[in-house]
Design a protein around this motif. Structure first.
Motif, PDB file in Angstrom:
ATOM      1  N   PRO A 255      21.247  35.042  56.467  1.00 50.48           N
ATOM      2  CA  PRO A 255      22.457  34.850  57.260  1.00 50.48           C
ATOM      3  C   PRO A 255      23.722  34.563  56.448  1.00 50.48           C
ATOM      4  CG  PRO A 255      21.002  32.934  57.425  1.00 50.48           C
ATOM      5  CD  PRO A 255      20.260  33.963  56.649  1.00 50.48           C
ATOM      6  N   GLU A 256      23.549  34.180  55.177  1.00 46.68           N
ATOM      7  CA  GLU A 256      24.728  33.855  54.352  1.00 46.68           C
ATOM      8  C   GLU A 256      25.258  35.072  53.590  1.00 46.68           C
ATOM      9  OE1 GLU A 256      26.051  30.886  54.554  1.00 46.68           O
ATOM     10  OE2 GLU A 256      24.414  30.272  55.886  1.00 46.68           O
ATOM     11  N   THR A 257      24.512  36.153  53.610  1.00 48.67           N
ATOM     12  CA  THR A 257      24.915  37.350  52.855  1.00 48.67           C
ATOM     13  C   THR A 257      26.114  38.009  53.528  1.00 48.67           C
ATOM     14  OG1 THR A 257      22.627  37.687  52.212  1.00 48.67           O
ATOM     15  CG2 THR A 257      24.077  39.600  52.033  1.00 48.67           C
ATOM     16  N   ILE A 258      27.083  38.419  52.725  1.00 49.51           N
ATOM     17  CA  ILE A 258      28.224  39.150  53.298  1.00 49.51           C
ATOM     18  C   ILE A 258      28.068  40.652  53.026  1.00 49.51           C
ATOM     19  CG2 ILE A 258      29.858  37.221  53.255  1.00 49.51           C
ATOM     20  CD1 ILE A 258      31.120  38.564  50.723  1.00 49.51           C
ATOM     21  N   VAL A 259      28.700  41.433  53.895  1.00 46.78           N
ATOM     22  CA  VAL A 259      28.626  42.899  53.781  1.00 46.78           C
ATOM     23  C   VAL A 259      30.022  43.448  53.481  1.00 46.78           C
ATOM     24  CG1 VAL A 259      28.114  45.047  55.007  1.00 46.78           C
ATOM     25  CG2 VAL A 259      26.671  43.027  55.363  1.00 46.78           C
ATOM     26  N   LEU A 260      30.082  44.288  52.467  1.00 49.12           N
ATOM     27  CA  LEU A 260      31.343  44.940  52.096  1.00 49.12           C
ATOM     28  C   LEU A 260      31.255  46.440  52.368  1.00 49.12           C
ATOM     29  CD1 LEU A 260      31.865  42.253  50.524  1.00 49.12           C
ATOM     30  CD2 LEU A 260      32.832  43.632  48.709  1.00 49.12           C
ATOM     31  N   HIS A 261      32.360  46.992  52.771  1.00 46.01           N
ATOM     32  CA  HIS A 261      32.482  48.454  52.898  1.00 46.01           C
ATOM     33  C   HIS A 261      33.941  48.783  52.612  1.00 46.01           C
ATOM     34  CE1 HIS A 261      32.398  52.529  54.250  1.00 46.01           C
ATOM     35  NE2 HIS A 261      31.203  52.454  54.799  1.00 46.01           N
ATOM     36  N   CYS A 262      34.182  49.700  51.677  1.00 50.77           N
ATOM     37  CA  CYS A 262      35.572  49.972  51.280  1.00 50.77           C
ATOM     38  C   CYS A 262      36.344  50.682  52.385  1.00 50.77           C
ATOM     39  CB  CYS A 262      35.607  50.757  49.982  1.00 50.77           C
ATOM     40  SG  CYS A 262      34.941  52.430  50.114  1.00 50.77           S
ATOM     41  N   LEU A 263      35.620  51.272  53.361  1.00 54.69           N
ATOM     42  CA  LEU A 263      36.225  52.035  54.458  1.00 54.69           C
ATOM     43  C   LEU A 263      36.920  53.300  53.910  1.00 54.69           C
ATOM     44  CD1 LEU A 263      37.785  49.104  56.566  1.00 54.69           C
ATOM     45  CD2 LEU A 263      35.535  50.161  56.884  1.00 54.69           C
ATOM     46  N   PRO A 264      36.981  54.369  54.622  1.00 57.97           N
ATOM     47  CA  PRO A 264      36.537  54.537  56.006  1.00 57.97           C
ATOM     48  C   PRO A 264      35.008  54.556  56.121  1.00 57.97           C
ATOM     49  CG  PRO A 264      37.229  56.656  55.116  1.00 57.97           C
ATOM     50  CD  PRO A 264      37.548  55.636  54.070  1.00 57.97           C
ATOM     51  N   ALA A 265      34.516  54.003  57.247  1.00 55.05           N
ATOM     52  CA  ALA A 265      33.073  53.934  57.486  1.00 55.05           C
ATOM     53  C   ALA A 265      32.646  55.029  58.453  1.00 55.05           C
ATOM     54  CB  ALA A 265      32.724  52.570  58.072  1.00 55.05           C
ATOM     55  N   HIS A 266      31.418  55.477  58.278  1.00 58.44           N
ATOM     56  CA  HIS A 266      30.816  56.396  59.241  1.00 58.44           C
ATOM     57  C   HIS A 266      29.768  55.602  59.997  1.00 58.44           C
ATOM     58  CE1 HIS A 266      32.049  60.254  56.841  1.00 58.44           C
ATOM     59  NE2 HIS A 266      33.073  59.570  57.329  1.00 58.44           N
ATOM     60  N   ARG A 267      30.193  55.030  61.118  1.00 54.05           N
ATOM     61  CA  ARG A 267      29.269  54.214  61.926  1.00 54.05           C
ATOM     62  C   ARG A 267      28.063  55.049  62.352  1.00 54.05           C
ATOM     63  NH1 ARG A 267      34.356  52.031  62.822  1.00 54.05           N
ATOM     64  NH2 ARG A 267      34.471  49.852  63.512  1.00 54.05           N
ATOM     65  N   GLY A 268      26.889  54.436  62.219  1.00 56.28           N
ATOM     66  CA  GLY A 268      25.659  55.159  62.586  1.00 56.28           C
ATOM     67  C   GLY A 268      25.062  55.929  61.417  1.00 56.28           C
TER      68      GLY A 268
END
Ligand code: CP
Ligand code: NVA
Length: 304
Positions: A255-268
């Motif tokens: 639960p303490e882990t963070i998630v990074l994504h530089c974006l743009p994201a492809h949801r799914g």
């Protein structure tokens, strides 16, 4: 320190950390209403041969925020589109502006521009590197999780430009990085070899996404098809599916882990909507930090 900002390997860890530290200060100052004027009278050119929302707008906003001005050129609107030699373009731009931010295809294009440029050339993304992005990502990691040297960072999915720049950053700054990529989609082998040989902390490449996220403080992912790879076939098939950052995988990290994504994201595809919109994802703070890191980079390279 070199005059160009082309790859993270060109810098010492202390130099990269100093840019991040300065971005943190500039963010604080902006929040306190400080009006910056370091770049009054300076102009940058921005030559972008690929689309961009964040990098373009945050560089422009950063330049204006420091008192400077910007000329934006999409690649197709310049004579580069009609094969004007890069060495000519570089020498002409230097007569008009004080620095150039370039987003292009091959790394060799930006290297050649820089080789003929008397003004700083800054890499706003190539097929093999995205160095500015990784500095804003590191800023974000430090804000949410503290000193990066004590953390385990995981990369999931394609071994692309982002992965290559993360590897270089891990080697130079000294933090643990584990990459899980499908077979055939690994990062650049020569970058990995050099980084591993020079790193103070382990940089590991595996195929198992679950193993990569166990005990990870940060999970990082990116699109499975980068700009320019659209014609290389469908990458959203079963090869990449196990690398999707979804709730099931995130639970294995904790639960303490963070998630990074530089974006743009492809949801799914590489990330689910649930995770991207969930409490552990910091992608929008990460996007904001591009503004602050770009100010630090412009201040360092263009104001001299
Ligand atoms: N993260 C990033 O570089 O986004 P843009 O492609 O929108 O610039
Ligand atoms: N790897 C992605 C990053 C986009 C910011 C690409 O090159 O398209």
């Amino acid at each position: 320190m070199p005059n160009h900002f082309l790859t993270l390997f060109d810098f010492k860890g202390e130099e990269l950390s100093a840019l991040v530290k300065r971005a943190v200060e500039l963010k604080k100052e902006a929040g306190n209403g400080v009006r910056h004027k370091q770049l009054i009278g300076k102009i940058i050119g921005m030559i972008f041969e690929k689309p961009s929302t964040r990098t373009r707008v945050s560089f422009e906003a950063a330049m204006y925020g420091l008192g400077g001005q910007v000329i934006y050129l999409s690649g197709k609107d310049t004579q580069l589109a009609r094969n004007e030699p890069l060495k000519d373009m570089a020498r002409v731009m230097a007569r008009y502006v004080d620095g150039i931010v370039v987003r292009t295809f091959g790394q060799e294009i930006i290297e050649e521009l820089a080789a003929h440029s008397s003004i700083p050339v800054i890499n706003g993304l190539t097929n093999s590197h995205h160095p500015c992005q990784i500095l804003s990502d590191i800023q974000t990691v430090i804000e949410f999780k503290g000193p990066i040297e004590k953390l385990k960072i995981a990369w999931l999915g394609d071994g692309n430009n982002m992965a290559n720049s993360w590897i270089q950053a891990a080697s130079r700054i000294g933090f643990e990085l584990i990459l899980a990529c499908p077979k055939g989609f690994e990062p650049d082998q020569s970058i990995l070899n050099k980084a591993q040989a020079e790193a103070a902390k382990p940089i590991t490449l595996i195929n198992d996404p679950v193993k990569a996220v166990l005990d990870a403080d940060v999970i990082n992912t990116d699109v499975w098809t980068s700009m320019g790879q659209e014609d290389e076939g469908d990458r959203s098939d079963t090869t990449f599916q196990p690398y999707q950052v979804n709730n099931e995988l995130l639970k294995k990290a904790g639960p303490e882990t963070i998630v990074l994504h530089c974006l743009p994201a492809h949801r799914g595809e590489e990330i689910t909507d649930e995770v991207l919109e969930g409490p552990q994802c910091v992608a929008f703070d990460q996007a904001e930090n591009k503004l602050h890191i770009h100010k630090a980079i412009l201040e360092r390279f263009v104001s001299v």
